[in-house]
Motif scaffolding. Structure first.
Motif, PDB file in Angstrom:
ATOM      1  N   ALA A 354       0.855  -1.175   0.000  1.00  0.00           N
ATOM      2  CA  ALA A 354       0.000   0.000   0.000  1.00  0.00           C
ATOM      3  C   ALA A 354       0.898   1.235   0.000  1.00  0.00           C
ATOM      4  O   ALA A 354       1.987   1.217   0.591  1.00  0.00           O
ATOM      5  CB  ALA A 354      -0.912   0.008   1.221  1.00  0.00           C
ATOM      6  N   TYR A 355       0.441   2.308  -0.649  1.00  0.00           N
ATOM      7  CA  TYR A 355       1.265   3.502  -0.825  1.00  0.00           C
ATOM      8  C   TYR A 355       0.445   4.727  -0.468  1.00  0.00           C
ATOM      9  O   TYR A 355      -0.674   4.898  -0.964  1.00  0.00           O
ATOM     10  CB  TYR A 355       1.748   3.569  -2.282  1.00  0.00           C
ATOM     11  N   ARG A 356       1.002   5.572   0.402  1.00  0.00           N
ATOM     12  CA  ARG A 356       0.317   6.790   0.816  1.00  0.00           C
ATOM     13  C   ARG A 356       1.260   7.990   0.636  1.00  0.00           C
ATOM     14  O   ARG A 356       2.436   7.920   0.977  1.00  0.00           O
ATOM     15  CB  ARG A 356      -0.098   6.712   2.286  1.00  0.00           C
ATOM     16  N   VAL A 357       0.708   9.087   0.131  1.00  0.00           N
ATOM     17  CA  VAL A 357       1.477  10.305  -0.116  1.00  0.00           C
ATOM     18  C   VAL A 357       0.860  11.439   0.694  1.00  0.00           C
ATOM     19  O   VAL A 357      -0.372  11.565   0.767  1.00  0.00           O
ATOM     20  CB  VAL A 357       1.482  10.657  -1.617  1.00  0.00           C
ATOM     21  N   TYR A 358       1.716  12.287   1.288  1.00  0.00           N
ATOM     22  CA  TYR A 358       1.264  13.349   2.191  1.00  0.00           C
ATOM     23  C   TYR A 358       1.664  14.712   1.648  1.00  0.00           C
ATOM     24  O   TYR A 358       2.861  15.021   1.532  1.00  0.00           O
ATOM     25  CB  TYR A 358       1.838  13.114   3.600  1.00  0.00           C
ATOM     26  N   ASP A 359       0.667  15.504   1.309  1.00  0.00           N
ATOM     27  CA  ASP A 359       0.908  16.826   0.734  1.00  0.00           C
ATOM     28  C   ASP A 359       1.645  17.724   1.725  1.00  0.00           C
ATOM     29  O   ASP A 359       1.251  17.834   2.895  1.00  0.00           O
ATOM     30  CB  ASP A 359      -0.419  17.485   0.358  1.00  0.00           C
ATOM     31  N   GLY A 360       2.712  18.337   1.263  1.00  0.00           N
ATOM     32  CA  GLY A 360       3.445  19.304   2.061  1.00  0.00           C
ATOM     33  C   GLY A 360       4.451  18.724   3.030  1.00  0.00           C
ATOM     34  O   GLY A 360       5.190  19.479   3.663  1.00  0.00           O
ATOM     35  N   ALA A 361       4.490  17.394   3.175  1.00  0.00           N
ATOM     36  CA  ALA A 361       5.427  16.783   4.123  1.00  0.00           C
ATOM     37  C   ALA A 361       6.804  16.677   3.485  1.00  0.00           C
ATOM     38  O   ALA A 361       6.941  16.214   2.346  1.00  0.00           O
ATOM     39  CB  ALA A 361       4.940  15.405   4.543  1.00  0.00           C
ATOM     40  N   ASP A 362       7.836  17.088   4.232  1.00  0.00           N
ATOM     41  CA  ASP A 362       9.198  16.961   3.727  1.00  0.00           C
ATOM     42  C   ASP A 362       9.794  15.631   4.204  1.00  0.00           C
ATOM     43  O   ASP A 362       9.092  14.761   4.725  1.00  0.00           O
ATOM     44  CB  ASP A 362      10.053  18.158   4.122  1.00  0.00           C
ATOM     45  N   HIS A 363      11.108  15.497   4.049  1.00  0.00           N
ATOM     46  CA  HIS A 363      11.744  14.197   4.273  1.00  0.00           C
ATOM     47  C   HIS A 363      11.574  13.714   5.714  1.00  0.00           C
ATOM     48  O   HIS A 363      11.313  12.534   5.949  1.00  0.00           O
ATOM     49  CB  HIS A 363      13.231  14.284   3.919  1.00  0.00           C
ATOM     50  N   ARG A 364      11.720  14.598   6.670  1.00  0.00           N
ATOM     51  CA  ARG A 364      11.518  14.213   8.066  1.00  0.00           C
ATOM     52  C   ARG A 364      10.075  14.372   8.502  1.00  0.00           C
ATOM     53  O   ARG A 364       9.576  13.610   9.338  1.00  0.00           O
ATOM     54  CB  ARG A 364      12.442  15.020   8.978  1.00  0.00           C
ATOM     55  N   GLY A 365       9.398  15.343   7.945  1.00  0.00           N
ATOM     56  CA  GLY A 365       8.019  15.616   8.335  1.00  0.00           C
ATOM     57  C   GLY A 365       7.073  14.463   8.066  1.00  0.00           C
ATOM     58  O   GLY A 365       6.023  14.349   8.716  1.00  0.00           O
ATOM     59  N   VAL A 366       7.422  13.588   7.112  1.00  0.00           N
ATOM     60  CA  VAL A 366       6.549  12.455   6.811  1.00  0.00           C
ATOM     61  C   VAL A 366       6.446  11.505   8.000  1.00  0.00           C
ATOM     62  O   VAL A 366       5.466  10.761   8.119  1.00  0.00           O
ATOM     63  CB  VAL A 366       7.052  11.715   5.543  1.00  0.00           C
ATOM     64  N   LEU A 367       7.414  11.536   8.901  1.00  0.00           N
ATOM     65  CA  LEU A 367       7.345  10.685  10.094  1.00  0.00           C
ATOM     66  C   LEU A 367       6.113  11.016  10.924  1.00  0.00           C
ATOM     67  O   LEU A 367       5.414  10.109  11.399  1.00  0.00           O
ATOM     68  CB  LEU A 367       8.604  10.867  10.949  1.00  0.00           C
ATOM     69  N   GLU A 368       5.850  12.314  11.109  1.00  0.00           N
ATOM     70  CA  GLU A 368       4.673  12.708  11.882  1.00  0.00           C
ATOM     71  C   GLU A 368       3.399  12.696  11.041  1.00  0.00           C
ATOM     72  O   GLU A 368       2.339  12.279  11.518  1.00  0.00           O
ATOM     73  CB  GLU A 368       4.882  14.109  12.463  1.00  0.00           C
ATOM     74  N   ALA A 369       3.510  13.137   9.793  1.00  0.00           N
ATOM     75  CA  ALA A 369       2.320  13.255   8.952  1.00  0.00           C
ATOM     76  C   ALA A 369       1.627  11.916   8.725  1.00  0.00           C
ATOM     77  O   ALA A 369       0.408  11.847   8.572  1.00  0.00           O
ATOM     78  CB  ALA A 369       2.701  13.883   7.607  1.00  0.00           C
ATOM     79  N   SER A 370       2.408  10.856   8.705  1.00  0.00           N
ATOM     80  CA  SER A 370       1.857   9.535   8.380  1.00  0.00           C
ATOM     81  C   SER A 370       1.476   8.715   9.602  1.00  0.00           C
ATOM     82  O   SER A 370       1.010   7.584   9.458  1.00  0.00           O
ATOM     83  CB  SER A 370       2.886   8.746   7.563  1.00  0.00           C
ATOM     84  N   HIS A 371       1.646   9.255  10.813  1.00  0.00           N
ATOM     85  CA  HIS A 371       1.547   8.417  12.011  1.00  0.00           C
ATOM     86  C   HIS A 371       0.217   7.687  12.123  1.00  0.00           C
ATOM     87  O   HIS A 371       0.184   6.483  12.427  1.00  0.00           O
ATOM     88  CB  HIS A 371       1.777   9.245  13.277  1.00  0.00           C
ATOM     89  N   ASP A 372      -0.892   8.380  11.895  1.00  0.00           N
ATOM     90  CA  ASP A 372      -2.193   7.737  12.057  1.00  0.00           C
ATOM     91  C   ASP A 372      -2.369   6.584  11.073  1.00  0.00           C
ATOM     92  O   ASP A 372      -2.882   5.514  11.433  1.00  0.00           O
ATOM     93  CB  ASP A 372      -3.316   8.756  11.882  1.00  0.00           C
ATOM     94  N   ASP A 373      -1.948   6.790   9.832  1.00  0.00           N
ATOM     95  CA  ASP A 373      -2.064   5.726   8.827  1.00  0.00           C
ATOM     96  C   ASP A 373      -1.134   4.561   9.150  1.00  0.00           C
ATOM     97  O   ASP A 373      -1.492   3.395   8.958  1.00  0.00           O
ATOM     98  CB  ASP A 373      -1.749   6.268   7.436  1.00  0.00           C
ATOM     99  N   VAL A 374       0.068   4.879   9.633  1.00  0.00           N
ATOM    100  CA  VAL A 374       1.003   3.820  10.001  1.00  0.00           C
ATOM    101  C   VAL A 374       0.447   3.013  11.169  1.00  0.00           C
ATOM    102  O   VAL A 374       0.507   1.774  11.174  1.00  0.00           O
ATOM    103  CB  VAL A 374       2.382   4.422  10.351  1.00  0.00           C
ATOM    104  N   ARG A 375      -0.125   3.702  12.150  1.00  0.00           N
ATOM    105  CA  ARG A 375      -0.688   2.999  13.300  1.00  0.00           C
ATOM    106  C   ARG A 375      -1.841   2.092  12.867  1.00  0.00           C
ATOM    107  O   ARG A 375      -1.949   0.944  13.324  1.00  0.00           O
ATOM    108  CB  ARG A 375      -1.149   3.995  14.357  1.00  0.00           C
ATOM    109  N   ALA A 376      -2.704   2.598  11.985  1.00  0.00           N
ATOM    110  CA  ALA A 376      -3.814   1.782  11.503  1.00  0.00           C
ATOM    111  C   ALA A 376      -3.302   0.556  10.738  1.00  0.00           C
ATOM    112  O   ALA A 376      -3.853  -0.548  10.864  1.00  0.00           O
ATOM    113  CB  ALA A 376      -4.724   2.626  10.613  1.00  0.00           C
ATOM    114  N   PHE A 377      -2.246   0.754   9.969  1.00  0.00           N
ATOM    115  CA  PHE A 377      -1.655  -0.364   9.221  1.00  0.00           C
ATOM    116  C   PHE A 377      -1.092  -1.412  10.172  1.00  0.00           C
ATOM    117  O   PHE A 377      -1.358  -2.616  10.017  1.00  0.00           O
ATOM    118  CB  PHE A 377      -0.560   0.156   8.292  1.00  0.00           C
ATOM    119  N   VAL A 378      -0.320  -0.979  11.174  1.00  0.00           N
ATOM    120  CA  VAL A 378       0.272  -1.927  12.116  1.00  0.00           C
ATOM    121  C   VAL A 378      -0.815  -2.638  12.916  1.00  0.00           C
ATOM    122  O   VAL A 378      -0.747  -3.860  13.134  1.00  0.00           O
ATOM    123  CB  VAL A 378       1.261  -1.205  13.051  1.00  0.00           C
TER     124      VAL A 378
END
Length: 392
Positions: A354-378
């Motif tokens: 599965a692939y998710r893209v986050y508008d406006g997130a930079d290289h480190r910012g994606v760690l926080e931007a994706s947290h909810d989706d990552v948690r749901a995946f895990v």
């Protein structure tokens, strides 16, 4: 001290030899007993910035693993234990593969201190991982081969990294009986590359463990295009210069026929000195002084470099567990276009991704931007609900 001295390593290896010899002493002429990858060598409490604040305790450990050719190596890392009693089946595990910190021992995440040479990055991943240990996950973090222990660090070698990511889970279970056998691999940037290699190899490497899924944050790739990219003279070269010396030294560590010094000009060779003695912030300062048109030496033989990194590209992998890749649109270090192409290829070969893209997130910012989706995946893979392949 967050890393091991050469003396400590020699002592640890001597202990291993003694254990093997003792195991055979009563049954001559039995063959020598070899300790397996994942064997715990040493452990001690860790209270530095490398410890997760919400953990009941964090241990600095050393353990046995293998390099990309199968030779035994000693690796360091950390194990963070949740508070309270372990649930039935033991605490589930997050095995974290860190992003680029450098190739020197001081750059090992287990060596992190407030104000340390890699703290600006590691403090961010520590905060993210602390949320997981607070929620009842044992969090283990390998330093990788050659970071914190003797030997070179084969930067962006997926096979070596996957071995160390897997084997620290084995070692953690030996260090703490409350840790279960169910685990998920996560990694960012360099570690995203490692996480995808682990998604392809981890279940087969450790069948006694249950690898449930993988998460790759902005995975690094296309290292085989390094020399060709610098030859273009494009506008991104100044930014990429920071990563060139760790790529060259990493390839040299994995393949002795690669000579980092021989490929660079006198003007750019200070990059290697900075990478050997410092971490990425140190390299970045030197990179700002290097003329972008005087990087690779005229006529430099880059063929071996290109061939080696071609063996480390992600598109060749066949992932064996459900995998989530996340990417920010504002990432200037790992371009979204490249991750789009990588995930499309992986999906095309049947990988459960599965692939998710986050508008406006930079290289480190994606760690926080994706947290909810990552948690749901895990949560999903932990409960046995495999996500559907989705590469849109």
């Amino acid at each position: 001290m967050g890393h091991l001295s050469s003396r400590s390593v020699l002592v640890a290896l001597a202990v291993t030899s003694v254990l093997a010899a003792t195991a055979c002493a009563d049954s001559e002429p039995a063959p020598a007993v070899e300790r397996s990858p994942g064997a715990l060598i040493s452990t001690r409490p860790l209270t530095s910035a490398a410890a997760l604040p919400s953990a009941a305790r964090t241990e600095l450990i050393t353990y046995l693993s293998e390099d990309a050719t199968g030779r035994p190596i000693l690796v360091s890392g950390t194990v963070a234990i949740p508070r309270g009693d372990a649930p039935g089946g033991g605490w589930p595990v997050i095995s974290w593969a860190h992003g680029t910190t450098g190739v020197g021992d001081a750059c090992a995440p287990s060596a992190d201190t407030v104000g340390g040479p890699a703290h600006s990055y590691l403090s961010r991943t520590t905060a993210m991982l602390d949320r997981w240990v607070a929620d009842g996950y044992a969090v283990v973090q390998t330093d990788y081969e050659g970071l914190g222990t003797p030997g070179g660090h084969p930067y962006m070698n997926g096979d070596s990294a996957a071995n160390t990511v897997v084997d620290i889970v084995r070692a953690a279970r030996e260090a703490e009986p409350g840790i279960g056998n169910r685990w998920t691999v996560m990694g960012h940037s360099q570690g995203g590359h490692a996480a995808l290699f682990t998604a392809a190899q981890g279940a087969e490497r450790a069948p006694e463990l249950e690898l449930q899924g993988a998460v790759a944050f902005a995975p690094g790739s296309r290292t085989s295009e390094t020399a060709a990219y610098f030859a273009t003279g494009g506008p991104g070269i100044a930014q990429a210069l920071t990563f060139l010396p760790v790529l060259l030294l990493g390839a040299e560590a994995a393949d002795p026929e690669v000579s980092a010094d021989a490929m660079l000009t006198d003007a750019s060779r200070p990059l290697l000195a900075a990478a050997r003695t410092g971490c990425m912030d140190d390299v970045r300062k030197v990179a700002a002084t290097v003329p972008v048109d005087q990087v690779f030496a005229p006529g430099a033989d880059v063929g071996r470099l290109t061939e080696y990194f071609a063996t480390q590209e992600l598109e060749q992998l066949a992932l064996s567990v459900p995998t989530l890749v996340v990417q920010g649109t504002a990432d200037v270090l790992v371009a979204r276009q490249v991750t789009d192409e990588v995930t499309k290829t992986l999906c095309g070969n049947g990988s459960p991704l599965a692939y998710r893209v986050y508008d406006g997130a930079d290289h480190r910012g994606v760690l926080e931007a994706s947290h909810d989706d990552v948690r749901a995946f895990v949560d999903g893979v932990s409960s046995g609900d495999a996500p559907e392949q989705d590469c849109s």
